[in-house]
Design a protein around this motif. Structure first.
Motif, PDB file in Angstrom:
ATOM      1  N   ILE A   1     -29.463  35.549  10.738  1.00 38.83           N
ATOM      2  CA  ILE A   1     -28.752  36.339  11.747  1.00 38.83           C
ATOM      3  C   ILE A   1     -29.677  36.541  12.939  1.00 38.83           C
ATOM      4  N   LEU A   2     -29.207  36.162  14.110  1.00 42.26           N
ATOM      5  CA  LEU A   2     -29.929  36.408  15.354  1.00 42.26           C
ATOM      6  C   LEU A   2     -29.319  37.629  16.027  1.00 42.26           C
ATOM      7  N   PHE A   3     -30.169  38.604  16.359  1.00 42.69           N
ATOM      8  CA  PHE A   3     -29.683  39.812  17.023  1.00 42.69           C
ATOM      9  C   PHE A   3     -30.500  40.056  18.284  1.00 42.69           C
ATOM     10  N   LEU A   4     -29.820  40.301  19.409  1.00 35.23           N
ATOM     11  CA  LEU A   4     -30.482  40.611  20.671  1.00 35.23           C
ATOM     12  C   LEU A   4     -30.073  42.002  21.144  1.00 35.23           C
ATOM     13  N   GLY A   5     -31.070  42.767  21.630  1.00 38.56           N
ATOM     14  CA  GLY A   5     -30.843  44.143  22.045  1.00 38.56           C
ATOM     15  C   GLY A   5     -30.114  44.270  23.366  1.00 38.56           C
ATOM     16  N   ASP A   6     -29.917  45.526  23.790  1.00 33.01           N
ATOM     17  CA  ASP A   6     -29.084  45.885  24.936  1.00 33.01           C
ATOM     18  C   ASP A   6     -29.279  44.974  26.152  1.00 33.01           C
ATOM     19  N   VAL A   7     -28.206  44.310  26.560  1.00 31.17           N
ATOM     20  CA  VAL A   7     -28.232  43.499  27.780  1.00 31.17           C
ATOM     21  C   VAL A   7     -28.032  44.437  28.968  1.00 31.17           C
ATOM     22  N   VAL A   8     -28.945  44.366  29.959  1.00 31.55           N
ATOM     23  CA  VAL A   8     -28.907  45.299  31.094  1.00 31.55           C
ATOM     24  C   VAL A   8     -28.754  44.542  32.408  1.00 31.55           C
ATOM     25  N   GLY A   9     -27.617  44.747  33.079  1.00 29.38           N
ATOM     26  CA  GLY A   9     -27.419  44.276  34.436  1.00 29.38           C
ATOM     27  C   GLY A   9     -27.436  42.767  34.614  1.00 29.38           C
ATOM     28  N   ASN A  10     -27.536  42.373  35.885  1.00 27.34           N
ATOM     29  CA  ASN A  10     -27.470  40.948  36.235  1.00 27.34           C
ATOM     30  C   ASN A  10     -28.640  40.142  35.692  1.00 27.34           C
ATOM     31  N   ILE A  11     -29.844  40.736  35.715  1.00 24.22           N
ATOM     32  CA  ILE A  11     -31.000  40.014  35.190  1.00 24.22           C
ATOM     33  C   ILE A  11     -30.868  39.834  33.680  1.00 24.22           C
ATOM     34  N   GLY A  12     -30.351  40.839  33.005  1.00 23.41           N
ATOM     35  CA  GLY A  12     -30.117  40.709  31.573  1.00 23.41           C
ATOM     36  C   GLY A  12     -29.141  39.586  31.268  1.00 23.41           C
ATOM     37  N   MET A  13     -28.078  39.504  32.051  1.00 21.79           N
ATOM     38  CA  MET A  13     -27.105  38.440  31.847  1.00 21.79           C
ATOM     39  C   MET A  13     -27.719  37.071  32.150  1.00 21.79           C
ATOM     40  N   LYS A  14     -28.546  37.013  33.168  1.00 24.47           N
ATOM     41  CA  LYS A  14     -29.228  35.754  33.495  1.00 24.47           C
ATOM     42  C   LYS A  14     -30.106  35.298  32.329  1.00 24.47           C
ATOM     43  N   MET A  15     -30.824  36.245  31.719  1.00 23.87           N
ATOM     44  CA  MET A  15     -31.694  35.903  30.597  1.00 23.87           C
ATOM     45  C   MET A  15     -30.877  35.456  29.381  1.00 23.87           C
ATOM     46  N   ILE A  16     -29.737  36.105  29.141  1.00 21.74           N
ATOM     47  CA  ILE A  16     -28.868  35.717  28.030  1.00 21.74           C
ATOM     48  C   ILE A  16     -28.359  34.294  28.229  1.00 21.74           C
ATOM     49  N   LYS A  17     -27.882  34.001  29.421  1.00 19.67           N
ATOM     50  CA  LYS A  17     -27.344  32.666  29.695  1.00 19.67           C
ATOM     51  C   LYS A  17     -28.426  31.593  29.576  1.00 19.67           C
ATOM     52  N   GLN A  18     -29.663  31.949  29.949  1.00 19.38           N
ATOM     53  CA  GLN A  18     -30.741  30.969  29.906  1.00 19.38           C
ATOM     54  C   GLN A  18     -31.293  30.771  28.500  1.00 19.38           C
ATOM     55  N   TYR A  19     -31.525  31.885  27.781  1.00 19.66           N
ATOM     56  CA  TYR A  19     -32.282  31.789  26.536  1.00 19.66           C
ATOM     57  C   TYR A  19     -31.460  31.832  25.256  1.00 19.66           C
ATOM     58  N   LEU A  20     -30.270  32.417  25.272  1.00 25.29           N
ATOM     59  CA  LEU A  20     -29.511  32.474  24.023  1.00 25.29           C
ATOM     60  C   LEU A  20     -29.192  31.076  23.480  1.00 25.29           C
ATOM     61  N   PRO A  21     -28.756  30.133  24.307  1.00 24.67           N
ATOM     62  CA  PRO A  21     -28.537  28.780  23.769  1.00 24.67           C
ATOM     63  C   PRO A  21     -29.814  28.147  23.215  1.00 24.67           C
ATOM     64  N   ILE A  22     -30.953  28.416  23.842  1.00 25.75           N
ATOM     65  CA  ILE A  22     -32.228  27.869  23.377  1.00 25.75           C
ATOM     66  C   ILE A  22     -32.620  28.488  22.041  1.00 25.75           C
ATOM     67  N   LEU A  23     -32.457  29.811  21.920  1.00 26.35           N
ATOM     68  CA  LEU A  23     -32.788  30.498  20.671  1.00 26.35           C
ATOM     69  C   LEU A  23     -31.905  29.993  19.528  1.00 26.35           C
ATOM     70  N   LYS A  24     -30.641  29.775  19.816  1.00 30.07           N
ATOM     71  CA  LYS A  24     -29.743  29.263  18.778  1.00 30.07           C
ATOM     72  C   LYS A  24     -30.122  27.841  18.378  1.00 30.07           C
ATOM     73  N   ARG A  25     -30.521  27.039  19.350  1.00 32.11           N
ATOM     74  CA  ARG A  25     -30.950  25.676  19.056  1.00 32.11           C
ATOM     75  C   ARG A  25     -32.185  25.666  18.152  1.00 32.11           C
ATOM     76  N   ASP A  26     -33.143  26.561  18.448  1.00 36.53           N
ATOM     77  CA  ASP A  26     -34.413  26.532  17.728  1.00 36.53           C
ATOM     78  C   ASP A  26     -34.365  27.256  16.382  1.00 36.53           C
ATOM     79  N   TYR A  27     -33.661  28.401  16.316  1.00 41.51           N
ATOM     80  CA  TYR A  27     -33.627  29.182  15.080  1.00 41.51           C
ATOM     81  C   TYR A  27     -32.449  28.809  14.178  1.00 41.51           C
ATOM     82  N   LYS A  28     -31.414  28.224  14.758  1.00 43.19           N
ATOM     83  CA  LYS A  28     -30.223  27.809  14.013  1.00 43.19           C
ATOM     84  C   LYS A  28     -29.617  28.938  13.173  1.00 43.19           C
ATOM     85  N   PRO A  29     -29.313  30.078  13.802  1.00 46.30           N
ATOM     86  CA  PRO A  29     -28.680  31.173  13.059  1.00 46.30           C
ATOM     87  C   PRO A  29     -27.232  30.840  12.717  1.00 46.30           C
ATOM     88  N   GLN A  30     -26.767  31.375  11.599  1.00 52.69           N
ATOM     89  CA  GLN A  30     -25.354  31.224  11.244  1.00 52.69           C
ATOM     90  C   GLN A  30     -24.486  32.305  11.902  1.00 52.69           C
TER      91      GLN A  30
END
Length: 267
Positions: free
Chosen positions: A3-32
């Motif tokens: 299980i991959l869990f990410l904490g509180d997303v805050v504002g535009n920069i938070g959304m930018k980081m989610i869009k950039q890194y969440l796909p990468i984290l899923k690729r590398d950790y392969k969470p279900q």
């Protein structure tokens, strides 16, 4: 199961980081299963709207949890009842609370309950989280294989006590709300993974994601100050990856995730 869990997303920069890194984290950790707390994800740092909800889901989230700012954007009332993937705190008071306090996700033949819960210490008045989680866990324990809890609370003591209260009855509990990642990720005595606070996904150059100048003014003058989301500078991604044994349903490990200018992603 991971299980991959990410904490509180805050504002535009938070959304930018989610869009950039969440796909990468899923690729590398392969969470279900991937869960993201999105209660601060709008541009003004409070609540969630339909576009932000869709953007987080499109980035790779399976479930989005909320918190004390769940109702800060009126648009949420237009769509929270339409989706089981958006979960608000279970213990909001009242008989006809919009949305749901938990959802059940099917993951490779296993049923995982994702529960959102809110604390009471230094928070707005709300129903007893211990009583309500007790009732729900008792109800779900024979119907699901794993239970994950996002406990949105202010104090470390309330979050730690809740985790110990639920130890052995759920697979994992991770705290949110304070936006600062703790370094106490561990497996409790009876097999529950726990971390006091996952931290946030948002700006690094403010205070908890807000512009620091206004907050300094508030501390110096003790007068009300308008909090504004920091729109400049670097970003941070905070969370954890939890590995759960498929047979015992107890957690095997919980490792923190931290990406920031001082901690670049290593893969």
């Amino acid at each position: 199961m991971k299980i991959l869990f990410l904490g509180d997303v805050v504002g535009n920069i938070g959304m930018k980081m989610i869009k950039q890194y969440l796909p990468i984290l899923k690729r590398d950790y392969k969470p279900q299963l991937t869960i993201v707390n999105g209660e601060n994800a709008t541009s003004f740092g409070r609540g969630i709207n339909r576009k932000v909800y869709k953007d987080i889901m499109d980035s790779g989230a399976d479930v989005i949890t909320l918190g004390n700012h769940a109702w800060n954007n009126e648009e949420i009332f237009d769509f929270i009842d339409e989706t089981k993937k958006l979960v608000r705190p279970l213990n909001f008071p009242g008989k006809d609370v919009p949305g749901n306090g938990y959802t059940i996700v099917n993951v490779n033949g296993k049923k995982v309950a994702v529960i959102n819960l809110q604390g009471r210490i230094f928070m707005d008045p709300i129903d007893d989280p211990f009583r309500m989680i007790d009732e729900l866990v008792n109800k779900l324990s024979s119907k699901v294989d794993n239970i994950f809890v996002d406990f949105h609370a202010e104090t470390t003591s309330e979050k730690q006590v809740m985790a110990m209260y639920l130890d052995g009855r759920i697979s994992a509990m991770v705290g949110t709300h304070t936006h600062v990642q703790t370094n106490d990720n561990r497996i409790l005595k009876k097999g529950t993974a726990f971390m006091t606070d996952a931290g946030m996904c948002g700006p690094t150059d403010g205070v908890l994601g807000m512009k620091y100048e206004n907050i300094i003014h508030r501390f110096l003058t003790q007068r009300p100050t308008r909090f504004e989301v920091e729109e400049n500078g670097g970003g941070i991604v905070s969370g954890c990856i939890i590995d759960i044994d498929n047979h015992s349903m107890k957690a095997k490990s919980i490792k923190k995730i931290l990406i920031s200018p001082d901690h670049p992603y290593q893969g």
